[in-house]
Scaffold this active site. Structure first.
Site, PDB file in Angstrom:
ATOM      1  N   CYS A   1       7.772   1.986  24.383  1.00 30.78           N
ATOM      2  CA  CYS A   1       7.086   3.280  24.433  1.00 30.78           C
ATOM      3  C   CYS A   1       6.077   3.221  25.559  1.00 30.78           C
ATOM      4  O   CYS A   1       5.403   2.203  25.747  1.00 30.78           O
ATOM      5  CB  CYS A   1       6.378   3.568  23.110  1.00 30.78           C
ATOM      6  SG  CYS A   1       5.580   5.193  23.096  1.00 30.78           S
TER       7      CYS A   1
ATOM      8  N   CYS B   1       4.789   0.622   9.519  1.00 28.50           N
ATOM      9  CA  CYS B   1       4.437   1.485  10.653  1.00 28.50           C
ATOM     10  C   CYS B   1       3.778   0.693  11.758  1.00 28.50           C
ATOM     11  O   CYS B   1       2.843  -0.060  11.506  1.00 28.50           O
ATOM     12  CB  CYS B   1       3.406   2.520  10.241  1.00 28.50           C
ATOM     13  SG  CYS B   1       3.923   3.561   8.949  1.00 28.50           S
TER      14      CYS B   1
ATOM     15  N   GLY C   1       9.020   4.457  19.866  1.00 31.31           N
ATOM     16  CA  GLY C   1       9.121   5.468  20.916  1.00 31.31           C
ATOM     17  C   GLY C   1       8.474   6.784  20.566  1.00 31.31           C
ATOM     18  O   GLY C   1       8.153   7.060  19.420  1.00 31.31           O
ATOM     19  N   GLU C   2       8.268   7.588  21.598  1.00 28.42           N
ATOM     20  CA  GLU C   2       7.674   8.910  21.422  1.00 28.42           C
ATOM     21  C   GLU C   2       8.797   9.946  21.581  1.00 28.42           C
ATOM     22  O   GLU C   2       9.322  10.144  22.679  1.00 28.42           O
ATOM     23  CB  GLU C   2       6.569   9.101  22.474  1.00 28.42           C
ATOM     24  CG  GLU C   2       6.028  10.496  22.606  1.00 28.42           C
ATOM     25  CD  GLU C   2       5.696  11.193  21.296  1.00 28.42           C
ATOM     26  OE1 GLU C   2       5.035  10.607  20.429  1.00 28.42           O
ATOM     27  OE2 GLU C   2       6.136  12.352  21.131  1.00 28.42           O
TER      28      GLU C   2
ATOM     29  N   CYS D   1      -0.740   0.031  18.299  1.00 26.46           N
ATOM     30  CA  CYS D   1       0.693   0.073  17.986  1.00 26.46           C
ATOM     31  C   CYS D   1       1.443  -1.086  18.639  1.00 26.46           C
ATOM     32  O   CYS D   1       1.337  -1.297  19.847  1.00 26.46           O
ATOM     33  CB  CYS D   1       1.264   1.409  18.449  1.00 26.46           C
ATOM     34  SG  CYS D   1       3.040   1.555  18.211  1.00 26.46           S
TER      35      CYS D   1
ATOM     36  N   CYS E   1      13.851   5.526   8.819  1.00 27.46           N
ATOM     37  CA  CYS E   1      12.918   5.700   9.934  1.00 27.46           C
ATOM     38  C   CYS E   1      13.637   5.306  11.215  1.00 27.46           C
ATOM     39  O   CYS E   1      14.048   4.156  11.374  1.00 27.46           O
ATOM     40  CB  CYS E   1      11.703   4.798   9.681  1.00 27.46           C
ATOM     41  SG  CYS E   1      10.501   4.845  11.012  1.00 27.46           S
TER      42      CYS E   1
ATOM     43  N   CYS F   1      -0.540   3.313  22.901  1.00 22.59           N
ATOM     44  CA  CYS F   1      -1.600   3.399  21.887  1.00 22.59           C
ATOM     45  C   CYS F   1      -2.031   1.974  21.525  1.00 22.59           C
ATOM     46  O   CYS F   1      -1.194   1.099  21.328  1.00 22.59           O
ATOM     47  CB  CYS F   1      -1.101   4.127  20.646  1.00 22.59           C
ATOM     48  SG  CYS F   1      -0.502   5.782  21.025  1.00 22.59           S
TER      49      CYS F   1
ATOM     50  N   SER G   1       7.527  12.796  14.146  1.00 22.10           N
ATOM     51  CA  SER G   1       6.124  12.477  14.411  1.00 22.10           C
ATOM     52  C   SER G   1       5.887  12.331  15.911  1.00 22.10           C
ATOM     53  O   SER G   1       6.655  11.681  16.607  1.00 22.10           O
ATOM     54  CB  SER G   1       5.775  11.167  13.700  1.00 22.10           C
ATOM     55  OG  SER G   1       4.492  10.741  14.071  1.00 22.10           O
TER      56      SER G   1
ATOM     57  N   GLU H   1      14.696  -1.142  16.447  1.00 23.88           N
ATOM     58  CA  GLU H   1      14.669  -1.392  15.010  1.00 23.88           C
ATOM     59  C   GLU H   1      14.763  -0.074  14.239  1.00 23.88           C
ATOM     60  O   GLU H   1      14.239   0.952  14.667  1.00 23.88           O
ATOM     61  CB  GLU H   1      13.390  -2.141  14.635  1.00 23.88           C
ATOM     62  CG  GLU H   1      13.399  -3.542  15.199  1.00 23.88           C
ATOM     63  CD  GLU H   1      12.226  -4.384  14.737  1.00 23.88           C
ATOM     64  OE1 GLU H   1      12.455  -5.562  14.428  1.00 23.88           O
ATOM     65  OE2 GLU H   1      11.087  -3.887  14.691  1.00 23.88           O
TER      66      GLU H   1
ATOM     67  N   SER I   1       0.312  12.340  14.997  1.00 24.83           N
ATOM     68  CA  SER I   1      -0.519  11.139  14.902  1.00 24.83           C
ATOM     69  C   SER I   1      -1.892  11.486  15.446  1.00 24.83           C
ATOM     70  O   SER I   1      -2.100  11.497  16.647  1.00 24.83           O
ATOM     71  CB  SER I   1       0.100  10.011  15.740  1.00 24.83           C
ATOM     72  OG  SER I   1       1.288   9.583  15.144  1.00 24.83           O
ATOM     73  N   LEU I   2      -2.798  11.793  14.545  1.00 25.80           N
ATOM     74  CA  LEU I   2      -4.116  12.274  14.972  1.00 25.80           C
ATOM     75  C   LEU I   2      -5.083  11.097  15.148  1.00 25.80           C
ATOM     76  O   LEU I   2      -5.602  10.874  16.225  1.00 25.80           O
ATOM     77  CB  LEU I   2      -4.640  13.291  13.952  1.00 25.80           C
ATOM     78  CG  LEU I   2      -5.854  14.107  14.361  1.00 25.80           C
ATOM     79  CD1 LEU I   2      -5.599  14.894  15.629  1.00 25.80           C
ATOM     80  CD2 LEU I   2      -6.269  15.057  13.234  1.00 25.80           C
ATOM     81  N   HIS I   3      -5.313  10.383  14.089  1.00 31.35           N
ATOM     82  CA  HIS I   3      -6.032   9.106  14.108  1.00 31.35           C
ATOM     83  C   HIS I   3      -7.514   9.154  14.493  1.00 31.35           C
ATOM     84  O   HIS I   3      -8.163   8.106  14.507  1.00 31.35           O
ATOM     85  CB  HIS I   3      -5.346   8.077  15.013  1.00 31.35           C
ATOM     86  CG  HIS I   3      -3.910   7.822  14.676  1.00 31.35           C
ATOM     87  ND1 HIS I   3      -3.436   7.748  13.387  1.00 31.35           N
ATOM     88  CD2 HIS I   3      -2.822   7.634  15.473  1.00 31.35           C
ATOM     89  CE1 HIS I   3      -2.137   7.516  13.407  1.00 31.35           C
ATOM     90  NE2 HIS I   3      -1.733   7.455  14.649  1.00 31.35           N
TER      91      HIS I   3
HETATM   92  N1  SAH Z   1       5.448   7.957  18.761  1.00 29.91           N
HETATM   93  C1  SAH Z   1       5.358   8.732  17.589  1.00 29.91           C
HETATM   94  C2  SAH Z   1       6.245   8.240  16.479  1.00 29.91           C
HETATM   95  C3  SAH Z   1       6.298   6.759  16.248  1.00 29.91           C
HETATM   96  S1  SAH Z   1       4.833   5.973  15.698  1.00 29.91           S
HETATM   97  C4  SAH Z   1       3.927   8.859  17.131  1.00 29.91           C
HETATM   98  O1  SAH Z   1       3.082   8.173  17.679  1.00 29.91           O
HETATM   99  O2  SAH Z   1       3.681   9.676  16.255  1.00 29.91           O
HETATM  100  C5  SAH Z   1       4.884   6.281  13.936  1.00 29.91           C
HETATM  101  C6  SAH Z   1       3.520   6.200  13.239  1.00 29.91           C
HETATM  102  O3  SAH Z   1       3.092   4.844  13.067  1.00 29.91           O
HETATM  103  C7  SAH Z   1       2.432   6.895  14.014  1.00 29.91           C
HETATM  104  O4  SAH Z   1       1.631   7.704  13.208  1.00 29.91           O
HETATM  105  C8  SAH Z   1       1.659   5.723  14.533  1.00 29.91           C
HETATM  106  O5  SAH Z   1       0.394   6.108  14.893  1.00 29.91           O
HETATM  107  C9  SAH Z   1       1.723   4.778  13.379  1.00 29.91           C
HETATM  108  N2  SAH Z   1       1.315   3.409  13.726  1.00 29.91           N
HETATM  109  C10 SAH Z   1       1.355   2.828  14.944  1.00 29.91           C
HETATM  110  N3  SAH Z   1       0.866   1.563  14.886  1.00 29.91           N
HETATM  111  C11 SAH Z   1       0.527   1.337  13.607  1.00 29.91           C
HETATM  112  C12 SAH Z   1      -0.015   0.203  12.905  1.00 29.91           C
HETATM  113  N4  SAH Z   1      -0.255  -0.939  13.530  1.00 29.91           N
HETATM  114  N5  SAH Z   1      -0.233   0.329  11.581  1.00 29.91           N
HETATM  115  C13 SAH Z   1       0.063   1.470  10.938  1.00 29.91           C
HETATM  116  N6  SAH Z   1       0.581   2.554  11.531  1.00 29.91           N
HETATM  117  C14 SAH Z   1       0.803   2.506  12.864  1.00 29.91           C
HETATM  118 FE1  SF4 Z   2       4.247   5.131  21.200  1.00 31.29          FE
HETATM  119 FE2  SF4 Z   2       3.800   6.306  18.806  1.00 31.29          FE
HETATM  120 FE3  SF4 Z   2       3.279   3.685  19.195  1.00 31.29          FE
HETATM  121 FE4  SF4 Z   2       1.751   5.503  20.367  1.00 31.29          FE
HETATM  122  S1  SF4 Z   2       1.978   5.176  18.156  1.00 31.29           S
HETATM  123  S2  SF4 Z   2       2.578   3.661  21.369  1.00 31.29           S
HETATM  124  S3  SF4 Z   2       3.229   7.083  20.852  1.00 31.29           S
HETATM  125  S4  SF4 Z   2       5.282   4.663  19.270  1.00 31.29           S
END
Ligand code: SAH
Ligand code: SF4
Length: 353
Positions: A112, A344, A168-169, A119, A105, A116, A200, A92, A222-224
């Site tokens: 991936c 996201c 994806g990462e 996600c 985006c 996480c 990212s 997508e 992506s610190l979180h």
């Molecule tokens: N893999 C990379 C880039 C893709 S994810 C990464 O993890 O940074 C893009 C962003 O969306 C990241 O910051 C991720 O943490 C965030 N994200 C993932 N799941 C989400 C959700 N359910 N709601 C909001 N943001 C989310």
């Molecule tokens: Fe992959 Fe980024 Fe989603 Fe983590 S947040 S599963 S690294 S796409």
């Protein structure tokens, strides 16, 4: 003979092909402009190339776009495409418009492997890496849709930014991502400035600085979470590269250029990482490490079957206030395209069933 996909070849690779065909090196610039400045979709349209060369190109290469399987526009005008590549794999791509600009985006992998917990993409196993051409062509599909070929010079460009934040990462697909970002930012073609491209990552520490050096794009992490304990719960990769290691990579990046800012993406999860104590701990670790950063507080976007809840708005506000007062700009991101699962972390492309 199997034809080669022409989108995604570097200028050097194209030059070599042209040389093999007995063509002069300057032709590469013309060819590049047709592909990436004018955005034509057939060799026949490349009218300043000889008929003979056009035929030769057609014999050697394919020039296509991914197939648009579905296309949705949400109430807030966020635009999402489900794209299919020649082997049937799908990703997508999302366009997020602002008033007079907007970001596309793009995805870098099908699925991936990072897993996480919050996600949606992470719940879809990794199928394969995208090629450089597949990464670049996502942007080209968006440009087709908005009629921005050739790029306007003095008018507004709506597709002004690129965020590598789709599925994806990116640092797990390093070579192709580097190649794609260099094509997207090449001034003779698509010409999205490197400063308008943000990549990212979840924090694949050893790759961060090498990829930034080779592309010149901006960094988002992506610190979180403020502690390893919480981060490891949310992001298994934290067992391999922890917060201290990430912050060290950030320092290296900023030591090379004092004007570099890092964006920390921080997902607000109710009761997990959203208290005032968590915000204070974040401030402490960043100040201790002298990191210049802005935060992007992301309201969690729920998806079917997920275990988390979005933070309460008053908690998000308190959290943002603490970061702001400590000198970290901290816009709260407004979720876009939620009604079409384009926000996201909601992207997922597997055929169901
Ligand atoms: N893999 C990379 C880039 C893709 S994810 C990464 O993890 O940074 C893009 C962003 O969306 C990241 O910051 C991720 O943490 C965030 N994200 C993932 N799941 C989400 C959700 N359910 N709601 C909001 N943001 C989310
Ligand atoms: Fe992959 Fe980024 Fe989603 Fe983590 S947040 S599963 S690294 S796409």
């Amino acid at each position: 003979m199997q034809k080669t996909e022409i989108i995604g070849l570097s200028k050097e690779e194209l030059s070599l092909f042209l040389e093999e065909m007995g063509e002069k090196p300057y032709r590469v610039k013309q060819l590049w402009q047709w592909l990436y400045f004018k955005g034509v979709r057939s060799f026949d349209d490349m009218t300043n190339l000889s008929k003979d060369l056009r035929l030769k190109l057609d014999e050697k290469f394919v020039l296509t776009r991914p197939k648009i399987v579905t296309e949705q526009v949400s109430k807030d005008k966020t635009h999402k495409w489900l794209l299919e590549f020649s082997d049937g794999e799908r990703v997508e791509t999302v366009y997020i418009p602002e008033l007079d600009r907007g970001a596309v985006c793009i995805s870098t992998q099908v699925g991936c492997a990072m897993g996480c917990k919050f996600c949606h993409t992470g719940s879809q196993k990794l199928t394969r890496n995208l090629t450089a051409g597949e990464i670049v062509s996502q942007f080209m599909v968006a440009r087709d849709a908005y009629g921005e070929w050739p790029s306007p010079t003095n008018e507004t460009r709506y597709l002004s930014n690129i965020v590598v934040m789709g599925m994806g990462e990116p640092l797990q697909n390093k070579e192709n991502v580097i190649k794609a970002l260099n094509i997207l930012s090449d001034g003779d073609g698509i010409a999205i400035s490197r400063r308008r491209i943000t990549m990212s990552t979840c924090g694949i520490v050893p790759e961060i600085n090498s990829v930034l050096e080779q592309t010149g794009v901006r960094l988002a992490i992506s610190l979180h979470a403020p502690t390893d304990e919480i981060r490891t719960e949310l992001m298994p990769i934290n067992k391999v590269y922890n917060i201290a290691q990430i912050l060290r990579a950030c320092q290296t990046y900023q030591q090379k250029d004092g004007s570099r800012y890092i964006t920390f993406e921080y997902l607000m999860l109710d009761g997990i990482n959203d208290s005032s104590d968590h915000a204070q701990e974040l401030v402490r670790i960043l100040k201790n490490n002298k990191i210049r950063a802005t935060f992007n507080l992301i309201p969690f976007n729920p998806w079917p079957g997920c275990e988390f809840k979005p933070s309460k708005p008053e908690n998000i506000k308190k959290f943002a206030d603490i970061l702001n007062k400590a000198g970290f700009a901290c816009p709260v991101r407004v979720a876009r395209g939620q009604d079409i699962l384009a926000a996201c972390g909601q992207l997922k492309s597997k055929k169901q069933g």
